[in-house]
Design an enzyme around this catalytic site. Sequence first.
Site, PDB file in Angstrom:
ATOM      1  N   ARG A 158      27.044  45.171  16.346  1.00  0.00           N
ATOM      2  CA  ARG A 158      26.091  44.665  15.339  1.00  0.00           C
ATOM      3  C   ARG A 158      26.384  45.258  13.964  1.00  0.00           C
ATOM      4  O   ARG A 158      25.891  44.774  12.961  1.00  0.00           O
ATOM      5  CB  ARG A 158      24.650  44.939  15.743  1.00  0.00           C
ATOM      6  CG  ARG A 158      24.232  46.392  15.729  1.00  0.00           C
ATOM      7  CD  ARG A 158      22.795  46.533  16.178  1.00  0.00           C
ATOM      8  NE  ARG A 158      21.844  46.158  15.159  1.00  0.00           N
ATOM      9  CZ  ARG A 158      21.438  46.983  14.180  1.00  0.00           C
ATOM     10  NH1 ARG A 158      21.942  48.202  14.094  1.00  0.00           N
ATOM     11  NH2 ARG A 158      20.547  46.587  13.294  1.00  0.00           N
ATOM     12  N   ASP A 173      18.111  50.625   9.412  1.00  0.00           N
ATOM     13  CA  ASP A 173      18.058  51.012  10.825  1.00  0.00           C
ATOM     14  C   ASP A 173      17.436  52.396  10.972  1.00  0.00           C
ATOM     15  O   ASP A 173      17.640  53.257  10.120  1.00  0.00           O
ATOM     16  CB  ASP A 173      19.490  51.121  11.379  1.00  0.00           C
ATOM     17  CG  ASP A 173      20.011  49.775  11.818  1.00  0.00           C
ATOM     18  OD1 ASP A 173      19.221  48.806  11.846  1.00  0.00           O
ATOM     19  OD2 ASP A 173      21.211  49.697  12.118  1.00  0.00           O
TER      20      ASP A 173
END
Length: 247
Positions: A158, A173
Site C-alpha cells: 500500500r 498513517d
Amino acid sequence: MRLDVVTIFPEYLAPLNVSLVGKAAARGQLDVRIHDLRSWTHDRHNTVDDTPYGGGPGMVMKPEPWGEALDEIIASGDGDAPVIVVPTPSGRPFTQELAVELSAKPWLVFTPARYEGIDRRVIEEYADRCDLREVSVGDYVLAGGEAPVLVMVEAIARLLPGVLGNAASHQDDSFAPGPMANLLEGPVYTKPPEWRGRGIPEVLLSGHHGKIARWRRDEAFRRTTANRPELIEGADPAAYDKKDREI
Ligand SMILES: COC(=O)COc1cccc(COC(=O)c2cn[nH]c2)c1
C-alpha cells in the site's frame, strides 16, 4: 517490485492476487511469484521436515529443500540480490518504519516456516549471502508464517506509489514519520450527520481547519495514552504546537 514467497501452502497466499495487492500486480507494479517448497523435494513423500536434533516436541524444516529453492530463486534474478524476510516470533518487530524501508527495495523473498521452524543453518547460509531480516508481526506463535506474509505484503504494497488511491493517505498513517509520529489515528466520521441519535463532533462541521487539526491531534493523543501509553514518550508535544502555528 518483485515479491517471491516460498511456502508449503501456496493456496494460503491466494489473497495476494485479489484487492489492493491484486490490482497492483495486474498493473505490473508488483511481480508476485508464489512457490511450493515441495517442488524442491525429490522423495516419494515430498518430505520437508524431520525430527529435531537434541529431541523435543514437533518437527523442524529440513535445510535441503530451502537451499535448493532459494538458490534457484536468487539465481533467477537479473543480478541484484533480494532482501530475504523470515517471519518468526523471535524476529525484530515489524513496524511502519520497516514497511517503509522494505517498500523501497526492488525485490523481496518471503520464507514462511511451518512446524517448529527452519533449520538454523539455512538462515546462516542466506544471511551470509543476502540482506536477511527475521521479522515478528506480534508476540504470539502461529502455526506458520503465511499469515504474517499477508500482513507484511499488504503493509508494504500500500506504500508503493499509485497502489494506494490517495497518495496523501499514508502521511496520516498511524506511526508515519512527522509531528504525529508514534500516535494512533483518532476517530473518523462520515454522513449521515446523525445516526441512531448520535451526532458528529461540532468541530468537524466548523470548517475551521486549524481547530480541526488540533482536535484530531488531541484525540490521537487521548487514544494513544489510553491504548498505547508506551508510544507517548517518543512524542514531542512542542512539535505539535509548532505544527499548529504553521497551519
Ligand atoms: C528462522 O525462523 C524460523 O525458523 C521461523 O520459525 C517459526 C516458528 C514458529 C512459527 C513461525 C511462524 O511465524 C509466527 O508464528 C510469527 C511471526 N511473527 N509473529 C509470530 C515461525
